[in-house]
Design an enzyme around this catalytic site. Structure first.
Site, PDB file in Angstrom:
ATOM      1  N   HIS A  46      -6.207  15.271   7.392  1.00 17.86           N
ATOM      2  CA  HIS A  46      -6.710  13.898   7.503  1.00 17.86           C
ATOM      3  C   HIS A  46      -6.619  13.318   8.901  1.00 17.86           C
ATOM      4  O   HIS A  46      -6.887  12.125   9.082  1.00 17.86           O
ATOM      5  CB  HIS A  46      -5.943  12.966   6.566  1.00 17.86           C
ATOM      6  CG  HIS A  46      -6.161  13.225   5.111  1.00 17.86           C
ATOM      7  ND1 HIS A  46      -7.109  12.559   4.369  1.00 17.86           N
ATOM      8  CD2 HIS A  46      -5.566  14.102   4.260  1.00 17.86           C
ATOM      9  CE1 HIS A  46      -7.060  12.988   3.113  1.00 17.86           C
ATOM     10  NE2 HIS A  46      -6.136  13.934   3.025  1.00 17.86           N
TER      11      HIS A  46
ATOM     12  N   LYS B 117      -7.257  -3.053   8.345  1.00 22.13           N
ATOM     13  CA  LYS B 117      -6.812  -1.655   8.307  1.00 22.13           C
ATOM     14  C   LYS B 117      -5.438  -1.622   8.944  1.00 22.13           C
ATOM     15  O   LYS B 117      -4.989  -2.627   9.505  1.00 22.13           O
ATOM     16  CB  LYS B 117      -7.779  -0.757   9.077  1.00 22.13           C
ATOM     17  CG  LYS B 117      -8.127  -1.262  10.483  1.00 22.13           C
ATOM     18  CD  LYS B 117      -9.186  -0.406  11.166  1.00 22.13           C
ATOM     19  CE  LYS B 117     -10.583  -0.657  10.686  1.00 22.13           C
ATOM     20  NZ  LYS B 117     -11.297   0.531  10.277  1.00 22.13           N
ATOM     21  N   ARG B 118      -4.739  -0.486   8.851  1.00 24.54           N
ATOM     22  CA  ARG B 118      -3.459  -0.385   9.543  1.00 24.54           C
ATOM     23  C   ARG B 118      -3.635  -0.737  11.021  1.00 24.54           C
ATOM     24  O   ARG B 118      -4.691  -0.463  11.602  1.00 24.54           O
ATOM     25  CB  ARG B 118      -2.897   1.041   9.405  1.00 24.54           C
ATOM     26  CG  ARG B 118      -2.424   1.381   8.010  1.00 24.54           C
ATOM     27  CD  ARG B 118      -1.328   0.445   7.556  1.00 24.54           C
ATOM     28  NE  ARG B 118      -0.120   0.660   8.333  1.00 24.54           N
ATOM     29  CZ  ARG B 118       0.973   1.254   7.846  1.00 24.54           C
ATOM     30  NH1 ARG B 118       1.018   1.645   6.594  1.00 24.54           N
ATOM     31  NH2 ARG B 118       2.028   1.412   8.620  1.00 24.54           N
TER      32      ARG B 118
ATOM     33  N   LYS C 124      -7.368   2.374  16.591  1.00 25.64           N
ATOM     34  CA  LYS C 124      -8.342   1.609  15.797  1.00 25.64           C
ATOM     35  C   LYS C 124      -8.873   0.407  16.583  1.00 25.64           C
ATOM     36  O   LYS C 124      -9.824  -0.241  16.170  1.00 25.64           O
ATOM     37  CB  LYS C 124      -7.711   1.157  14.481  1.00 25.64           C
ATOM     38  CG  LYS C 124      -7.364   2.329  13.546  1.00 25.64           C
ATOM     39  CD  LYS C 124      -6.685   1.843  12.278  1.00 25.64           C
ATOM     40  CE  LYS C 124      -6.126   2.960  11.405  1.00 25.64           C
ATOM     41  NZ  LYS C 124      -7.138   3.622  10.562  1.00 25.64           N
TER      42      LYS C 124
ATOM     43  N   THR D 268     -12.416   4.777   5.281  1.00 31.36           N
ATOM     44  CA  THR D 268     -12.962   4.558   3.940  1.00 31.36           C
ATOM     45  C   THR D 268     -13.241   3.079   3.730  1.00 31.36           C
ATOM     46  O   THR D 268     -14.094   2.717   2.911  1.00 31.36           O
ATOM     47  CB  THR D 268     -11.999   5.076   2.853  1.00 31.36           C
ATOM     48  OG1 THR D 268     -10.667   4.693   3.213  1.00 31.36           O
ATOM     49  CG2 THR D 268     -12.068   6.578   2.725  1.00 31.36           C
TER      50      THR D 268
ATOM     51  N   LYS E 280     -16.420   0.835   1.799  1.00 35.01           N
ATOM     52  CA  LYS E 280     -16.288  -0.303   0.872  1.00 35.01           C
ATOM     53  C   LYS E 280     -17.119  -1.482   1.360  1.00 35.01           C
ATOM     54  O   LYS E 280     -17.810  -2.139   0.575  1.00 35.01           O
ATOM     55  CB  LYS E 280     -14.815  -0.701   0.739  1.00 35.01           C
ATOM     56  CG  LYS E 280     -13.964   0.382   0.091  1.00 35.01           C
ATOM     57  CD  LYS E 280     -12.465   0.175   0.304  1.00 35.01           C
ATOM     58  CE  LYS E 280     -11.731   1.488   0.044  1.00 35.01           C
ATOM     59  NZ  LYS E 280     -10.332   1.473   0.517  1.00 35.01           N
TER      60      LYS E 280
HETATM   61  C1  7LS Z   1       2.497   9.281   6.651  1.00 31.54           C
HETATM   62  C2  7LS Z   1       4.861   9.285   7.073  1.00 31.54           C
HETATM   63  C3  7LS Z   1       4.692  10.052   8.204  1.00 31.54           C
HETATM   64  C4  7LS Z   1      -3.910   8.298   6.731  1.00 31.54           C
HETATM   65  O1  7LS Z   1      -4.035   7.269   6.059  1.00 31.54           O
HETATM   66  C5  7LS Z   1       1.004  10.422   8.132  1.00 31.54           C
HETATM   67  C6  7LS Z   1       2.275  10.045   7.786  1.00 31.54           C
HETATM   68  C7  7LS Z   1       3.376  10.450   8.590  1.00 31.54           C
HETATM   69  O2  7LS Z   1       3.179  11.130   9.607  1.00 31.54           O
HETATM   70  C8  7LS Z   1       5.812  10.433   8.964  1.00 31.54           C
HETATM   71  C9  7LS Z   1       7.072  10.031   8.569  1.00 31.54           C
HETATM   72  C10 7LS Z   1       7.229   9.247   7.440  1.00 31.54           C
HETATM   73  C11 7LS Z   1       6.130   8.872   6.692  1.00 31.54           C
HETATM   74  N1  7LS Z   1       3.761   8.932   6.321  1.00 31.54           N
HETATM   75  C12 7LS Z   1       1.421   8.883   5.872  1.00 31.54           C
HETATM   76  C13 7LS Z   1       0.149   9.254   6.230  1.00 31.54           C
HETATM   77  C14 7LS Z   1      -0.061  10.021   7.380  1.00 31.54           C
HETATM   78  N2  7LS Z   1      -1.298  10.444   7.805  1.00 31.54           N
HETATM   79  C15 7LS Z   1      -2.508   9.935   7.607  1.00 31.54           C
HETATM   80  C16 7LS Z   1      -3.587  10.606   8.141  1.00 31.54           C
HETATM   81  C17 7LS Z   1      -4.830  10.075   7.947  1.00 31.54           C
HETATM   82  N3  7LS Z   1      -2.685   8.792   6.916  1.00 31.54           N
HETATM   83  N4  7LS Z   1      -4.984   8.935   7.272  1.00 31.54           N
HETATM   84  C18 7LS Z   1      -6.321   8.364   6.998  1.00 31.54           C
HETATM   85  O3  7LS Z   1      -6.843   9.087   5.898  1.00 31.54           O
HETATM   86  C19 7LS Z   1      -8.078   8.565   5.441  1.00 31.54           C
HETATM   87  C20 7LS Z   1      -8.493   9.378   4.231  1.00 31.54           C
HETATM   88  O4  7LS Z   1      -8.899  10.638   4.600  1.00 31.54           O
HETATM   89  C21 7LS Z   1      -9.130   8.598   6.545  1.00 31.54           C
HETATM   90  O5  7LS Z   1     -10.268   7.926   6.083  1.00 31.54           O
HETATM   91  C22 7LS Z   1      -8.619   7.895   7.806  1.00 31.54           C
HETATM   92  O6  7LS Z   1      -9.528   8.090   8.843  1.00 31.54           O
HETATM   93  C23 7LS Z   1      -7.266   8.468   8.189  1.00 31.54           C
HETATM   94  O7  7LS Z   1      -6.712   7.752   9.272  1.00 31.54           O
END
Ligand code: 7LS
Length: 818
Positions: free
Chosen positions: A365, A556-557, A562, A664, A668
């Site tokens: 992702h 968004k975050r 971004k 995403t 929406k």
């Molecule tokens: C996470 C953690 C992490 C998204 O929403 C990475 C981490 C961590 O690296 C490290 C320590 C503790 C907790 N939690 C939660 C999520 C992510 N990574 C991502 C990567 C991509 N989180 N995305 C988003 O995914 C969407 C669906 O595919 C995309 O539309 C979007 O572009 C993308 O940013």
């Protein structure tokens, strides 16, 4: 009980629903007074609706046991479900009866629904995608089960204090959760710490045992996932950690009592809190424990089911199972499946590896280097010693494959090794996922292409057949039918309602773009939705949004890539135009920003503070606020987006090209008739392709231009050559937005002026302002704007998660409708 029993028996008619609601309110909950008891009414109604899912749930399960289809398990550390009640009502087609039943109590459905807390078990896009996927799988009647973690505390609640983000715990379960069923009988035991012991069996074969472990129990909680109007209810199984009985026994020993309780807490900590980061912050042992806990509990669950029905013969296992890994977070599943097969069922390594690599599939992702997971070998070895052995063995065999393919290419072996050598050696989780999977996919066309040409190039050269693209989608049930019923009904009145489950039919609404009376209706719906959004803004920010203004939204975050900052620079530029007397050139606009910052991400938090301060200046200046408003809407979440996206005119999707894997939110907004101002990035590209350049405000450097431009990037020269940007920077630098706290925004100023600014804010500013001017001018032409709005909705057919999931089912999973 068996599957031959008649179908669902609980009637949806108003009389039956009313009597059930009374029964739950009075008898299940012991409540007799409806006044000031909306919380109980919510629970009573949820139970009434849930009853209607129960039989369908059982029948879905039993049919599956009978038919024995190949099944898919979606493993994800996050499922960002939001609210469940309305979704269930919609999917069961019981809304009319529910409204009548509530009227009996003098209650309105909207008021009751708004009492429900969001299930915030995710950070952002990745978690919400998992939730949309679950909805599509159920609606498409696919045998897919979700596995995740039942965090006691979900995504934190964000409030603002003097314009700064303050995080408060989200104890979403305090009032109980009617949408989960505890299944103690399926509790699993998860091992941690200890050591590996090697033994010989009777035949002289060596096998390993993981001993002296500290075990934790995993208790499953099942949530029903209803399909749309199809009597299907799938399962999302969430695991909660609990101490083993040994802890309780220890408690009898007086001397160790406190110690025993402390140990118990340690076990239960595992599922206590969702980490609120969506990148980096790596190295936290508790996060690794969460990951293994999920992987191990889920695999044990699936395998014990198999053994129960098929004995210990695994020769057919791969034909009936697929595990989809939602990013690298559940990747220990690769090593865990090997451990279970090799250590517990004594399969040969090669046989076990064949099964693993035929069942695991990995979705990437992100391309951001800081989001690529690594775990120190030291930590893995201490917490999961047996898994580290297995990872080393996987890597040794993998390195032999690489050496065979590229003899003598030592550099390539070093590059591709699952173990990153160095002062502190690391396990590269993405490489483990690729080596262990038969499929690796990105989430939008550009993203998948960048994976194979950049990040995973070596792996693509080795195994081109593994790589594929699956462009993300969102569920049209939640993101159109539910959140925008007025637009949904207008569409259905015109083209029928087949679009709800056949979203490509939405294209037919495009034919109405030329119909003036239809456009007027479309406009009225948008105005109503803008009123609802304005009310939300009034309630949460105490700012009046004028619904005749263009509503310009970025939610968004908060992340540098971004580029919320670039949005702010544009707002400051509009402010500057107004105060320097060029107000006639500024078309009225209400700008809304929202999103959470990771608690440790200082610059993201500072961007929130800057937004608040700029908003303060703009909104309190009478002349300015006649044409410009700005708010930072606190606590952005799924249920807020349900009000925001229907009321938005302009959707901001302005990431630095090549950085947003897909996005995403962009989908929406499009579905709900917003026009996009966006860069050539992620799924924006596919949105642009679908709707055409005339209905999309494209700007900015493209990904392939950026690499080239980077070396020449010189923000300070750009700033001095651009009068507008120069004035904006002057306002920032002279402290116009930080009069009482001089210098607080220096880090932001430096990031914009930084010659190595990875996000290219200054470089894209001029193109952004031009695109914004174009959007503002276009908005003045009401008829053309509405036409484009209709055409955006009409062109959104590709972005249904039903389409995405159908592709996963066909190309990766090899499963069919039940
Ligand atoms: C996470 C953690 C992490 C998204 O929403 C990475 C981490 C961590 O690296 C490290 C320590 C503790 C907790 N939690 C939660 C999520 C992510 N990574 C991502 C990567 C991509 N989180 N995305 C988003 O995914 C969407 C669906 O595919 C995309 O539309 C979007 O572009 C993308 O940013």
């Amino acid at each position: 009980m068996n599957a031959d029993l008649p179908g669902p028996v609980l009637s949806n008619d108003a009389e039956q629903v009313t009597s059930d609601l009374h029964r739950h309110f009075n008898y299940t909950l012991g409540r007799f007074n409806t006044d000031e008891q909306q919380g109980y009414m919510l629970t009573a109604l949820s139970l009434t609706v849930r009853d209607r899912l129960m039989e369908r749930w059982r029948l879905t399960r039993e049919a599956e046991i009978q038919d024995k289809p190949k099944r898919v398990f979606y493993l994800s550390l996050e499922f960002l479900l939001g609210r469940s009640l309305h979704n269930a009502i919609l999917n069961l087609d019981v809304e009319e009866s529910v409204r009548q039943a509530l009227a009996d109590f003098g209650c309105r459905l909207e008021d009751i629904e708004s009492e429900e807390r969001d299930a915030g078990l995710g950070n952002g896009g990745l978690g919400r995608l998992a939730a949309c996927f679950m909805d599509s799988c159920a609606t498409l009647n696919l045998p897919v089960r979700g596995y995740g973690i039942r965090y006691e505390y979900g995504m934190f609640h964000q409030s603002l204090c003097e314009g700064r983000q303050v995080e408060q715990p989200d104890h979403w379960l305090v009032e109980g959760n009617p949408w989960e069923i505890e299944r103690l009988g399926r509790t699993r035991r998860i091992k941690f710490y200890g050591r590996t012991e090697f033994l010989h069996n009777a035949k002289g074969k060596i096998f390993a045992r993981w001993v002296d472990t500290q075990d934790v129990l995993a208790i499953p909680y099942d949530m029903p996932i209803p399909g749309y109007n199809n009597d299907v209810v799938n399962t999302l199984r969430l695991w909660k950690a609990a101490a083993t009985d040994e802890f309780n026994l220890q408690e009898f020993n007086e001397g160790d009592y406190s110690d025993a309780v402390a140990q118990k807490n340690l076990a239960e900590q595992i599922t206590m809190v969702l980490y609120p980061n969506d990148t980096s912050e790596s190295g936290k042992e508790l996060r690794l424990r969460q990951q293994y806990f999920l992987a191990s509990a889920s695999l044990q669950d699936v395998i014990s089911d198999w053994v129960k029905r098929n004995g210990e013969d695994f020769s057919e296992f791969a034909n009936y199972h697929c595990f989809q890994l939602n990013d690298t977070h559940p990747t220990l599943a690769v090593a865990e499946l090997m451990r279970i097969l090799v250590d517990e069922y004594i399969l040969d390594w090669d046989e076990a590896w064949e099964i693993t690599t035929k069942t695991m599939a990995y979705t990437n992702h992100t391309l951001l280097p800081e989001a690529l997971e690594k775990w120190s070998v030291r930590l893995v070895g201490e917490l999961l010693p047996r898994l580290l052995d297995i990872i080393y063995e996987i890597n040794a065999r993998f390195m032999a494959v690489v050496a065979h393919r590229w003899p003598g290419d030592v550099d390539r072996q070093r590059r591709m090794s699952i173990i990153e050598e160095g002062h502190e050696p690391n396990v590269r989780m993405a490489y483990l996922a690729i080596a262990g999977s038969f499929s690796v996919n990105g989430v939008a066309a550009l993203h998948s292409q960048l994976l194979t040409s950049g990040l995973f190039k070596d792996f693509y050269e080795l195994w081109p057949e593994k790589f594929n693209n699956k462009t993300n989608g969102v569920t049209p049930r939640r993101w159109l039918s539910h959140c925008n019923p007025r637009l949904g009904n207008l569409v259905s009145d015109a083209i029928g309602d087949s679009w709800v489950t056949n979203f490509s039919d939405i294209k037919n609404i495009g034919e109405y773009a030329g119909d003036a009376s239809f456009r007027e209706k479309w406009f009225e719906v948008k105005q109503d939705n803008k009123k609802a959004l304005a009310q939300l803004v009034k309630d949460k920010c105490n700012v009046d949004f004028d619904t005749s203004f263009m509503f310009d939204v970025q939610v968004k975050r908060i992340h540098e890539y971004k580029r919320q900052l670039m949005n702010l620079l544009h707002v400051i530029h509009l402010y500057d135009r107004i105060i320097r007397g060029e107000e006639d050139s500024v078309h009225p606009r209400c700008v809304l920003l929202g999103g959470k910052a990771a608690p440790g991400y200082a610059l993201a938090k500072l961007i929130i503070k800057l937004t608040s301060n700029v908003a303060q200046v703009i909104n309190s200046d009478k002349k300015v606020s006649e044409r410009l408003k700005l708010v930072f809407l606190p606590n952005y979440r799924v249920s807020a987006m349900e009000v925001i996206c229907p009321g938005t005119d302009l959707s901001e999707q302005i990431s630095t090209a090549g950085k947003e894997a897909s996005g995403t939110g962009n989908m929406k907004f499009m579905m709900n008739g917003a026009l996009t101002i966006g860069t050539y990035d992620g799924a924006n590209i596919e949105i642009l392709d679908a709707v055409g350049e005339d209905h999309f405000f494209l700007f900015g450097l493209k990904e392939e231009e950026i690499a080239d431009y980077r070396a020449r990037n010189d923000p300070s020269t750009i700033i001095s050559n651009d009068t507008d940007l120069n004035r904006v920077m002057n306002l920032l630098e002279c402290g116009h937005f930080s009069l009482f706290e001089p210098g607080i925004f220096d880090p932001i100023i430096h990031s914009i002026r930084n010659a190595y600014d990875p996000w290219m804010v200054a470089a894209d500013f001029r193109a952004y302002v031009q695109a914004q001017n174009k959007a503002a001018d276009y908005y003045q032409n009401k008829q053309e704007w509405i036409k484009s709005s209709i055409l955006n909705t009409a062109a959104s057919g590709h972005f249904s998660s039903d389409r995405t999931i159908s592709e996963y089912a066909k190309d990766i999973w090899g499963i069919k409708k039940r």
